[in-house]
Motif scaffolding. Structure first.
Motif, PDB file in Angstrom:
ATOM      1  N   LEU A   6       0.833  -1.207   0.000  1.00  0.00           N
ATOM      2  CA  LEU A   6       0.000   0.000   0.000  1.00  0.00           C
ATOM      3  C   LEU A   6       0.866   1.255   0.000  1.00  0.00           C
ATOM      4  O   LEU A   6       0.579   2.228  -0.707  1.00  0.00           O
ATOM      5  CB  LEU A   6      -0.914  -0.020   1.227  1.00  0.00           C
ATOM      6  CG  LEU A   6      -2.121   0.934   1.217  1.00  0.00           C
ATOM      7  CD1 LEU A   6      -3.020   0.658   0.035  1.00  0.00           C
ATOM      8  CD2 LEU A   6      -2.895   0.817   2.516  1.00  0.00           C
ATOM      9  N   ILE A  54       2.283   1.891  -3.480  1.00  0.00           N
ATOM     10  CA  ILE A  54       1.281   2.435  -4.393  1.00  0.00           C
ATOM     11  C   ILE A  54       1.028   3.904  -4.090  1.00  0.00           C
ATOM     12  O   ILE A  54       0.974   4.748  -4.992  1.00  0.00           O
ATOM     13  CB  ILE A  54      -0.032   1.625  -4.301  1.00  0.00           C
ATOM     14  CG1 ILE A  54       0.187   0.206  -4.820  1.00  0.00           C
ATOM     15  CG2 ILE A  54      -1.141   2.301  -5.103  1.00  0.00           C
ATOM     16  CD1 ILE A  54      -1.009  -0.694  -4.647  1.00  0.00           C
ATOM     17  N   GLU A  55       0.881   4.236  -2.794  1.00  0.00           N
ATOM     18  CA  GLU A  55       0.622   5.626  -2.406  1.00  0.00           C
ATOM     19  C   GLU A  55       1.780   6.533  -2.814  1.00  0.00           C
ATOM     20  O   GLU A  55       1.584   7.700  -3.156  1.00  0.00           O
ATOM     21  CB  GLU A  55       0.400   5.719  -0.888  1.00  0.00           C
ATOM     22  CG  GLU A  55      -0.871   5.042  -0.395  1.00  0.00           C
ATOM     23  CD  GLU A  55      -2.127   5.788  -0.788  1.00  0.00           C
ATOM     24  OE1 GLU A  55      -2.018   6.912  -1.311  1.00  0.00           O
ATOM     25  OE2 GLU A  55      -3.226   5.232  -0.585  1.00  0.00           O
ATOM     26  N   LYS A  64      -6.641  -0.191  -4.917  1.00  0.00           N
ATOM     27  CA  LYS A  64      -5.492   0.567  -5.406  1.00  0.00           C
ATOM     28  C   LYS A  64      -4.838  -0.148  -6.589  1.00  0.00           C
ATOM     29  O   LYS A  64      -4.431   0.486  -7.573  1.00  0.00           O
ATOM     30  CB  LYS A  64      -4.473   0.763  -4.284  1.00  0.00           C
ATOM     31  CG  LYS A  64      -4.953   1.630  -3.133  1.00  0.00           C
ATOM     32  CD  LYS A  64      -5.032   3.086  -3.526  1.00  0.00           C
ATOM     33  CE  LYS A  64      -5.390   3.962  -2.338  1.00  0.00           C
ATOM     34  NZ  LYS A  64      -5.521   5.392  -2.711  1.00  0.00           N
ATOM     35  N   GLN A 103      -6.972   0.244  -9.702  1.00  0.00           N
ATOM     36  CA  GLN A 103      -6.792   1.577 -10.277  1.00  0.00           C
ATOM     37  C   GLN A 103      -5.451   1.691 -10.992  1.00  0.00           C
ATOM     38  O   GLN A 103      -5.340   2.350 -12.022  1.00  0.00           O
ATOM     39  CB  GLN A 103      -6.928   2.634  -9.183  1.00  0.00           C
ATOM     40  CG  GLN A 103      -8.349   2.742  -8.638  1.00  0.00           C
ATOM     41  CD  GLN A 103      -8.451   3.579  -7.372  1.00  0.00           C
ATOM     42  OE1 GLN A 103      -7.446   3.942  -6.767  1.00  0.00           O
ATOM     43  NE2 GLN A 103      -9.669   3.891  -6.956  1.00  0.00           N
TER      44      GLN A 103
END
Length: 333
Positions: free
Chosen positions: A166, A169-170, A301, A304
């Motif tokens: 995560l 990705i962020e 995520k 996307q």
């Protein structure tokens, strides 16, 4: 006009910027006219050598008055501009402060939740390890404790991996490894991976691929598999029996749509609104159903990142849940 301006300023009422501009333009034009007249009269007086000091004084007094008028108007314009800029800056600072405060709240909650998710399995691992070291246990107890240590270790590893995924990705550091692959082969792997869990609950995992879907698609196979595996695992976890069906169709021009439907316990409307929030586990859960609360967040995520999205399409308590996954997947490259 000057009297009106002075009166307005004295009363604390600044005229509109457009009104200021119009008055300044008129005053400037008037001062230029006075200047031209005064200079012309001065030239005439010098040529005739006539002493008309009063007349000359009047002309230059009018010029001075006009220049003073312009100076006052420009000063008021500057004051109004500075006041407006100050208000804008204060509003921006207030908005930034609110955003920063909200970000700090989110960060604090995330750290608190993350600490809890890591501390819980660590405490279990340490506790059972101490019991094994300090107590004389039967073989069955020993096997049971070792199994619990392993289960908590796997849960801890999953939490760490999902947090790292995560975070990547962020931060925009995730990379896609796209290639041509077969959906049929991927679905065979999904069945093989979940076969023991499916058999233990006497459940079936079924796939329906529309004729419009090409045999080979171009996408990141690993990330698509990760999304589908998480959705299927959740369906198995929160179901006691029945079928899980994955239906695939095309969405022009180059998207694929996956419908993942189960016959599990479903969710309430309140829980459905929180399903994509990090570290949130909806509904009652026992130890066997415990998760990280990050699986669906990470899956969305990843979807996307693959050019699509993951949404909760339909759910109802006691009647199952349906998710819709879309990804960008050209036929072949």
């Amino acid at each position: 006009q000057m009297k009106d301006l002075v009166r307005a300023v004295a009363n604390g009422k600044l005229p509109d910027i457009n009104e200021f501009s119009k008055i300044a333009e008129n005053a400037l034009q008037e001062s230029f006219n006075y200047w031209e007249v005064a200079v012309g009269e001065l030239d005439k007086l010098l040529e005739r050598r006539i002493d008309h000091h009063r007349h000359l004084k009047y002309k230059f007094s009018a010029l001075s008055y006009s220049i003073l008028t312009i100076s006052i108007i420009m000063a008021l314009l500057i004051i109004q501009y500075l006041v407006r800029r100050f208000d804008d800056l204060m509003n921006d600072l207030c908005r930034q402060a609110e955003v920063a405060e909200a970000a700090n709240r989110i960060k604090s909650k995330f750290l608190a939740d993350m600490s809890h998710e890591i501390r819980t399995p660590l405490s279990a691992i340490i506790g059972f390890s101490e019991l094994i070291q300090t107590q004389t246990l039967s073989e069955q107890k020993l096997i049971d404790f070792v199994a619990k240590i392993r289960r908590n270790s796997e849960h801890l590893l999953k939490v760490v991996n999902e947090i790292l995924d995560l975070a990547k990705i962020e931060a925009g550091k995730t990379t896609l490894q796209k290639s041509n692959f077969s959906l049929g082969d991927m679905f065979d792997d999904l069945i093989s991976t979940n076969e023991s869990l499916l058999n233990s609950k006497k459940m079936k995992l079924c796939f329906t691929i529309d004729d419009s879907v090409p045999r080979q698609i171009f996408s990141d196979q690993t990330k698509l598999y990760q999304i589908l595996l998480n959705l299927v695992s959740n369906s198995i976890k929160f179901s006691q029996n029945g079928e899980i069906t994955i239906t695939v169709s095309t969405k022009p021009p180059e998207h694929l749509v996956f419908f993942i439907k189960d016959e599990g316990r479903g969710m309430s409307a309140e829980d459905a609104e929180k399903v994509f929030q990090p570290f949130v586990q909806v509904g009652p859960t026992d130890e066997s159903q415990r998760g990280t609360g990050l699986g669906l967040v990470l899956s969305r995520k990843l979807a996307q990142a693959l050019g699509g999205d993951l949404v909760l399409l339909q759910t109802e308590l006691g009647k199952g849940t349906t998710f819709m996954l879309t990804i960008l997947a050209p036929t072949t490259l």
